[in-house]
Design an enzyme around this catalytic site. Sequence first.
Site, mmCIF file in Angstrom:
data_model
loop_
_atom_site.group_PDB
_atom_site.id
_atom_site.type_symbol
_atom_site.label_atom_id
_atom_site.label_comp_id
_atom_site.label_asym_id
_atom_site.label_seq_id
_atom_site.Cartn_x
_atom_site.Cartn_y
_atom_site.Cartn_z
ATOM 1 C CG HIS A 237 -1.782 1.339 1.363
ATOM 2 N ND1 HIS A 237 -2.953 1.468 0.709
ATOM 3 C CD2 HIS A 237 -1.560 2.380 1.855
ATOM 4 C CE1 HIS A 237 -3.534 2.596 0.739
ATOM 5 N NE2 HIS A 237 -2.812 3.151 1.570
ATOM 6 C CG ASP B 216 -12.158 3.416 5.088
ATOM 7 O OD1 ASP B 216 -11.663 3.906 5.948
ATOM 8 O OD2 ASP B 216 -11.977 3.551 3.726
ATOM 9 N NE ARG C 190 -10.347 10.061 8.584
ATOM 10 C CZ ARG C 190 -9.485 9.299 8.042
ATOM 11 N NH1 ARG C 190 -9.972 8.167 7.264
ATOM 12 N NH2 ARG C 190 -8.334 9.697 7.907
ATOM 13 C CB SER D 241 -8.967 4.776 6.914
ATOM 14 O OG SER D 241 -9.059 4.971 5.550
ATOM 15 C CE LYS E 109 -9.144 2.086 2.980
ATOM 16 N NZ LYS E 109 -9.447 3.309 2.395
HETATM 17 N N1 URA Z 1 -5.921 6.618 2.386
HETATM 18 C C1 URA Z 1 -7.014 5.908 2.941
HETATM 19 O O1 URA Z 1 -7.480 4.812 2.490
HETATM 20 N N2 URA Z 1 -7.533 6.482 4.243
HETATM 21 C C2 URA Z 1 -6.915 7.534 4.782
HETATM 22 O O2 URA Z 1 -7.427 7.866 5.805
HETATM 23 C C3 URA Z 1 -5.936 8.211 4.223
HETATM 24 C C4 URA Z 1 -5.271 7.875 2.943
#
Ligand code: URA
Length: 435
Positions: free
Chosen positions: A82, A161, A168, A183, A187
């Site tokens: 990621h 999320d 947010r 977050s 995932k």
């Molecule tokens: N990417 C995400 O998936 N979540 C965040 O909070 C910030 C960047």
Amino acid sequence: MNFLSLIESKREGKILAPEQIQEIIHAFTAGKIPDYQMSAMLMAIFFRGLNTAETTALTLAMRDSGDVLKFPKDKRPLVDKHSTGGIGDKVSLPLAPLLACLGFRVPMISGRGLGITGGTLDKLDSIPGFKTLLPAAQITKLVQHVGCVICGQTDTMVPADKKIYALRDASGTVPSIQLITASILSKKLAENLDALILDVKFGCAAFMQTKADARKLAKAMAALGNECGTNTRAILTDMNTPLGRAAGNWLEVKESVECLEGNGPLDLLELVVDSAAHLLVQTKKSKSLAAARALATECLQSGAPRKKWDEMIVAQGADLKAFNRKLALDSTAKVAVEVKSDKAGYISKCDARIIGEVIRDLGGGRLTKESAINFDVGVDCIAKPGERVEKSAILCRVHAGDLEPMKVAVARLKMAFEISARKISAAPLIQEIIG
Ligand code: URA
């Protein structure tokens, strides 16, 4: 549950119990907490923070708000990478087929562009016929048969999320290390991985502008990933300069294929090889980073990942003939012009933020959630810090949808470059390893 009293507790800096956090996420996902109260809770978290136990509980409750991918038992470890996002960051594209050829399974669930930073799914959408939205059963099937898949989150994965991120975004609570950690990791944990490598970027075009903030985020994510049972490492990488020599959706797909064919820029190659090498070490397929780098480089040079790329995109619906025809074109945009240097010297700055903003404003990114993307616009042939340029040498080339926006882009791109008479050495790309 008395949600008001939980908001008040967090507002006063008290610690929430894991069961309370689970209940909040469950109720919010089910539509039982109004957005205004959840926004107030997020703001309380933003100011008061969450301790490690609270962040872990939040991450796991978010992961469990929807489906977690399930894979049959197999000797090939499940891995992913990621990135927190940057300009020209196309690493996922060559990395997924490389990892598949190294004997991994890669369920790479990716996202769209955020702010000026590009998104893997937007890049892949520029491939004729390619489908980024796949049902969970097909994701599992492709991972088992092809070895890798790059696609979006299904509607039933981590719905908490999606809802929390939207709040947010609208309530000024995105830049909280604990909320970002929950977050991103919720995932990734929903992919059921054995190992994860995180590329946490810092610099003028990154989410985390300073190295110190990036380090804090990287440490929090690596610790939590490991605590949740996924072997997790993070690298801190420089995002003051774009990665590679091309930025913009289709141009990045083209550069990714060049990388798979052994002709890609060295910084991109370094990050692709190092990401693979860390995962080889994390899963104990290699004993040292040096041995892992050699293995990944040899695999890339064998040409197998290039073939795997074609197999992956065809499995996801791409029209290979149309893709190859498009690859052969020098530019797919309406106009392409070179930006030239007005003096000789060494590139001392190539500002990734300016380049990212120019591409977004040419239509390559989104100004609103609903904005349509022009996949063909972007900037390539980018000269990088440390390189020598003569007067009238190419600093970059801009691909635009029309003449007027092209002229504006050229004027702004000139500001992205600084040229010094003194020899400059470029900052290292990978600056720290964490976890
Ligand atoms: N990417 C995400 O998936 N979540 C965040 O909070 C910030 C960047």
